[in-house]
Design a protein around this motif. Structure first.
Motif, PDB file in Angstrom:
ATOM      1  N   GLY A  10     -21.007 -60.448 -36.828  1.00 67.30           N
ATOM      2  CA  GLY A  10     -19.865 -61.312 -37.535  1.00 67.30           C
ATOM      3  C   GLY A  10     -19.175 -62.381 -36.659  1.00 67.30           C
ATOM      4  O   GLY A  10     -19.053 -63.224 -37.363  1.00 67.30           O
ATOM      5  N   ARG A  11     -19.002 -61.937 -35.459  1.00 64.22           N
ATOM      6  CA  ARG A  11     -18.431 -62.903 -34.516  1.00 64.22           C
ATOM      7  C   ARG A  11     -19.268 -64.111 -34.395  1.00 64.22           C
ATOM      8  O   ARG A  11     -18.629 -65.175 -34.003  1.00 64.22           O
ATOM      9  CB  ARG A  11     -18.161 -62.168 -33.187  1.00 64.22           C
ATOM     10  N   ALA A  12     -20.493 -64.059 -34.538  1.00 67.65           N
ATOM     11  CA  ALA A  12     -21.487 -65.344 -34.336  1.00 67.65           C
ATOM     12  C   ALA A  12     -21.851 -65.756 -36.044  1.00 67.65           C
ATOM     13  O   ALA A  12     -22.840 -66.565 -36.116  1.00 67.65           O
ATOM     14  CB  ALA A  12     -22.999 -64.836 -34.034  1.00 67.65           C
ATOM     15  N   ASN A  13     -21.146 -65.292 -36.943  1.00 64.60           N
ATOM     16  CA  ASN A  13     -21.043 -65.880 -38.384  1.00 64.60           C
ATOM     17  C   ASN A  13     -22.078 -65.361 -38.928  1.00 64.60           C
ATOM     18  O   ASN A  13     -22.767 -66.154 -39.801  1.00 64.60           O
ATOM     19  CB  ASN A  13     -20.619 -67.438 -38.263  1.00 64.60           C
ATOM     20  N   ILE A  14     -22.760 -64.436 -38.742  1.00 65.06           N
ATOM     21  CA  ILE A  14     -23.845 -63.614 -39.171  1.00 65.06           C
ATOM     22  C   ILE A  14     -23.556 -62.536 -39.942  1.00 65.06           C
ATOM     23  O   ILE A  14     -23.326 -61.601 -39.163  1.00 65.06           O
ATOM     24  CB  ILE A  14     -24.971 -63.452 -37.894  1.00 65.06           C
TER      25      ILE A  14
END
Length: 169
Positions: free
Chosen positions: A82-86
């Protein structure tokens, strides 16, 4: 008339010698009877925290690869992705299998089991080829600036350390 004591003696011998040895032999533990610990693959497949990683491992056909050998896996959980926008595995499964396999392999140190207390500041080569820089700030170890948030999840074939972001992007 003399009683036949032979039958009684044979019966007594059987009850005292043969039966207990049969019980002892039947209670011997065999290696196939021993319950073995879960492998890294099984830990990841059974934990909802790793649902994206699980999908990626299945897509890259890596589920069998993490069942053997001693490895240290710096595993990103769903929050790390999520922190990598995944936020879904579909973002990465659009990539070729080899690229996904390499991404996962760049989070794994092969042929070594490094518990948290064994970590030290150094550079290590991941099995995917990337260099992982292990650093320590205060009492927290990081791998390529991804902090280890949960350490020492022991598995039958290695150890998992959960990191808070992708170590290799």
């Amino acid at each position: 008339m003399k009683k036949n004591r032979f039958v009684g003696r044979c019966l007594a011998f059987f009850l005292l010698a043969v039966l207990p040895s049969g019980v002892i032999i039947s209670c011997t533990e065999k290696s196939e009877d021993i319950v073995k610990g879960k492998t890294i693959t099984e830990v990841i497949m059974e934990n909802e925290r790793f649902s994206i990683l699980k999908d990626l491992m299945l897509y890259a056909k890596m589920s069998d690869g993490l069942r053997t050998g001693e490895v240290t896996f710096f595993a990103p959980d769903n929050a790390a992705f999520g922190r990598a926008n995944i936020f879904s595995s579909s973002v990465l499964t659009a990539m070729p299998e080899d690229s996904v396999r390499k991404l996962i392999n760049n989070h794994i140190l092969g042929k070594q089991r490094l518990d948290y207390k064994s970590l030290k500041e150094e550079k290590k080569k991941a099995i995917g080829g990337k260099e992982l820089s292990i650093t320590k700030r205060d009492s927290i170890f990081s791998v390529n600036r991804a902090d280890i948030v949960v350490s020492d999840i022991s598995a039958a074939n290695g150890v998992i350390h959960i990191i808070d972001s992708l170590a290799v992007k």
